[in-house]
Scaffold this motif. Structure first.
Motif, PDB file in Angstrom:
ATOM      1  N   UNK A  78       0.810  -1.221   0.000  1.00  0.00           N
ATOM      2  CA  UNK A  78       0.000   0.000   0.000  1.00  0.00           C
ATOM      3  C   UNK A  78       0.848   1.279   0.000  1.00  0.00           C
ATOM      4  N   UNK A  79       2.155   1.179   0.251  1.00  0.00           N
ATOM      5  CA  UNK A  79       3.000   2.383   0.246  1.00  0.00           C
ATOM      6  C   UNK A  79       3.498   2.739  -1.153  1.00  0.00           C
ATOM      7  N   UNK A  80       3.196   1.918  -2.140  1.00  0.00           N
ATOM      8  CA  UNK A  80       3.624   2.211  -3.511  1.00  0.00           C
ATOM      9  C   UNK A  80       3.130   3.589  -3.938  1.00  0.00           C
ATOM     10  N   UNK A  81       4.004   4.337  -4.608  1.00  0.00           N
ATOM     11  CA  UNK A  81       3.607   5.627  -5.155  1.00  0.00           C
ATOM     12  C   UNK A  81       4.489   6.770  -4.675  1.00  0.00           C
ATOM     13  N   UNK A  82       4.043   7.978  -5.005  1.00  0.00           N
ATOM     14  CA  UNK A  82       4.749   9.214  -4.634  1.00  0.00           C
ATOM     15  C   UNK A  82       3.939   9.891  -3.537  1.00  0.00           C
ATOM     16  N   UNK A  83       4.602  10.206  -2.430  1.00  0.00           N
ATOM     17  CA  UNK A  83       3.955  10.771  -1.243  1.00  0.00           C
ATOM     18  C   UNK A  83       4.734  11.979  -0.755  1.00  0.00           C
ATOM     19  N   UNK A  84       4.046  12.887  -0.044  1.00  0.00           N
ATOM     20  CA  UNK A  84       4.691  14.056   0.567  1.00  0.00           C
ATOM     21  C   UNK A  84       4.257  14.182   2.016  1.00  0.00           C
ATOM     22  N   UNK A  85       5.191  14.666   2.839  1.00  0.00           N
ATOM     23  CA  UNK A  85       4.911  14.897   4.261  1.00  0.00           C
ATOM     24  C   UNK A  85       5.611  16.159   4.707  1.00  0.00           C
ATOM     25  N   UNK A  86       5.129  16.740   5.786  1.00  0.00           N
ATOM     26  CA  UNK A  86       5.773  17.872   6.452  1.00  0.00           C
ATOM     27  C   UNK A  86       5.995  17.463   7.903  1.00  0.00           C
ATOM     28  N   UNK A  87       7.146  17.845   8.458  1.00  0.00           N
ATOM     29  CA  UNK A  87       7.418  17.537   9.860  1.00  0.00           C
ATOM     30  C   UNK A  87       7.122  18.769  10.714  1.00  0.00           C
ATOM     31  N   UNK A  88       7.046  18.567  12.019  1.00  0.00           N
ATOM     32  CA  UNK A  88       6.770  19.684  12.924  1.00  0.00           C
ATOM     33  C   UNK A  88       7.899  20.705  12.945  1.00  0.00           C
ATOM     34  N   UNK A  89       9.118  20.282  12.574  1.00  0.00           N
ATOM     35  CA  UNK A  89      10.246  21.218  12.562  1.00  0.00           C
ATOM     36  C   UNK A  89      10.449  21.881  11.195  1.00  0.00           C
ATOM     37  N   UNK A  90       9.463  21.759  10.304  1.00  0.00           N
ATOM     38  CA  UNK A  90       9.516  22.478   9.030  1.00  0.00           C
ATOM     39  C   UNK A  90      10.147  21.744   7.864  1.00  0.00           C
ATOM     40  N   UNK A  91      10.518  20.483   8.051  1.00  0.00           N
ATOM     41  CA  UNK A  91      11.078  19.725   6.932  1.00  0.00           C
ATOM     42  C   UNK A  91       9.972  19.268   5.992  1.00  0.00           C
ATOM     43  N   UNK A  92      10.296  19.229   4.727  1.00  0.00           N
ATOM     44  CA  UNK A  92       9.418  18.681   3.704  1.00  0.00           C
ATOM     45  C   UNK A  92      10.027  17.358   3.264  1.00  0.00           C
ATOM     46  N   UNK A  93       9.201  16.333   3.139  1.00  0.00           N
ATOM     47  CA  UNK A  93       9.703  15.011   2.777  1.00  0.00           C
ATOM     48  C   UNK A  93       8.975  14.505   1.548  1.00  0.00           C
ATOM     49  N   UNK A  94       9.741  14.139   0.532  1.00  0.00           N
ATOM     50  CA  UNK A  94       9.210  13.426  -0.623  1.00  0.00           C
ATOM     51  C   UNK A  94       9.547  11.962  -0.409  1.00  0.00           C
ATOM     52  N   UNK A  95       8.568  11.089  -0.549  1.00  0.00           N
ATOM     53  CA  UNK A  95       8.792   9.658  -0.458  1.00  0.00           C
ATOM     54  C   UNK A  95       8.263   8.975  -1.701  1.00  0.00           C
ATOM     55  N   UNK A  96       9.075   8.129  -2.293  1.00  0.00           N
ATOM     56  CA  UNK A  96       8.668   7.383  -3.480  1.00  0.00           C
ATOM     57  C   UNK A  96       8.979   5.910  -3.238  1.00  0.00           C
ATOM     58  N   UNK A  97       7.968   5.070  -3.438  1.00  0.00           N
ATOM     59  CA  UNK A  97       8.134   3.628  -3.323  1.00  0.00           C
ATOM     60  C   UNK A  97       7.716   3.000  -4.644  1.00  0.00           C
ATOM     61  N   UNK A  98       8.606   2.218  -5.219  1.00  0.00           N
ATOM     62  CA  UNK A  98       8.337   1.549  -6.481  1.00  0.00           C
ATOM     63  C   UNK A  98       7.337   0.415  -6.281  1.00  0.00           C
ATOM     64  N   UNK A  99       6.731  -0.024  -7.379  1.00  0.00           N
ATOM     65  CA  UNK A  99       5.789  -1.133  -7.320  1.00  0.00           C
ATOM     66  C   UNK A  99       6.506  -2.409  -6.877  1.00  0.00           C
ATOM     67  N   UNK A 100       5.821  -3.248  -6.125  1.00  0.00           N
ATOM     68  CA  UNK A 100       6.416  -4.531  -5.738  1.00  0.00           C
ATOM     69  C   UNK A 100       6.784  -5.344  -6.979  1.00  0.00           C
ATOM     70  N   UNK A 101       7.951  -5.971  -6.918  1.00  0.00           N
ATOM     71  CA  UNK A 101       8.367  -6.840  -8.015  1.00  0.00           C
ATOM     72  C   UNK A 101       9.264  -7.941  -7.470  1.00  0.00           C
ATOM     73  N   UNK A 102       8.952  -9.156  -7.827  1.00  0.00           N
ATOM     74  CA  UNK A 102       9.739 -10.322  -7.407  1.00  0.00           C
ATOM     75  C   UNK A 102      10.018 -10.342  -5.904  1.00  0.00           C
TER      76      UNK A 102
END
Length: 167
Positions: A35-59
Motif C-alpha cells: 500500500x506504500x507504492x507511489x509518490x507521497x509528501x509529508x511535512x514535519x513539525x520542525x519544518x522539513x518537507x519530505x518526498x517519499x517514493x516507493x516503487x511497485x512490488x516486483x519479485x
C-alpha cells in the motif's frame, strides 16, 4: 530397547514442537507493505518537507527513497528496501547526507524484522533494539510511518511522518 523408546518420544516431541513453531511464526511478505507504492509528501513539525517514493512490488521486494528538505536545501536522503532474507521479511534502511555521503558504514544498514500485519498495516522491529516502526494506510490518499516504544509492557506508537499522495 528402553533407550530406543525414549529416543523415539524425544524425536516425536521435537518434531511436533518444530511444526508448531513454524506455523506460529508470522513471516510477512511484500504484500504486507504494498500500500506504500507511489509518490507521497509529508511535512514535519520542525519544518522539513519530505518526498517519499516507493516503487511497485516486483519479485518479492519493494524499493523506496525519501528526500528530506529543510530551508530549501537537501538535509538527508534515505533508501529503503523491503525484501525476504534468510531470517524472514525485513526492512533495510540506509541514510545519506547531501553529496551521497553514507551515514552508516559501507556494508551496514538499519535492519528491521517483520513483526506483524493486518489490512493496510505492517509493523517491523529494529534488530537489537526495543524500537518498532509502523506503516499504516489511513485513507486512500494518506499513510503514516509511526515510531513505537515499549512502555509498561505495551507498544505505544507516535506518528513520525504523515504522508499524503501526490497527484
Amino acid at each position: 530397547m528402553k533407550y530406543l523408546i525414549t529416543f523415539s518420544i524425544v524425536l516425536v516431541t521435537c518434531f511436533n514442537l518444530k511444526s508448531y513453531a513454524q506455523t506460529d511464526v508470522k513471516t510477512g511478505s511484500v504484500a504486507d507493505v504494498s500500500f506504500i507504492e507511489g509518490h507521497w509528501k509529508a511535512k514535519t513539525t520542525d519544518g522539513q518537507s519530505i518526498d517519499g517514493v516507493w516503487l511497485a512490488p516486483e519479485n518479492g521486494n519493494i524499493l523506496g527513497f525519501m528526500r528530506f528538505m529543510k530551508d530549501g536545501k537537501a538535509a538527508l536522503y534515505e533508501m529503503l528496501a523491503y525484501e525476504r532474507q534468510e531470517k524472514g521479511f525485513v526492512s533495510l534502511v540506509k541514510h545519506f547526507q547531501p553529496g551521497l555521503i553514507g551515514s552508516e558504514e559501507k556494508d551496514k544498514q538499519d535492519r528491521y524484522a517483520f513483526v506483524e500485519s493486518s489490512k493496510d498495516r505492517a509493523v517491523f522491529q529494529k534488530e537489537g533494539e526495543e524500537l518498532r516502526i509502523l506503516y499504516e494506510k489511513r485513507s486512500t490518499n494518506q499513510f503514516v510511518i509511526a515510531r513505537g516504544n515499549l512502555q509498561e509492557g505495551k507498544w505505544i506508537f507516535k506518528d513520525l511522518f504523515i504522508f499524503n499522495k501526490v497527484k
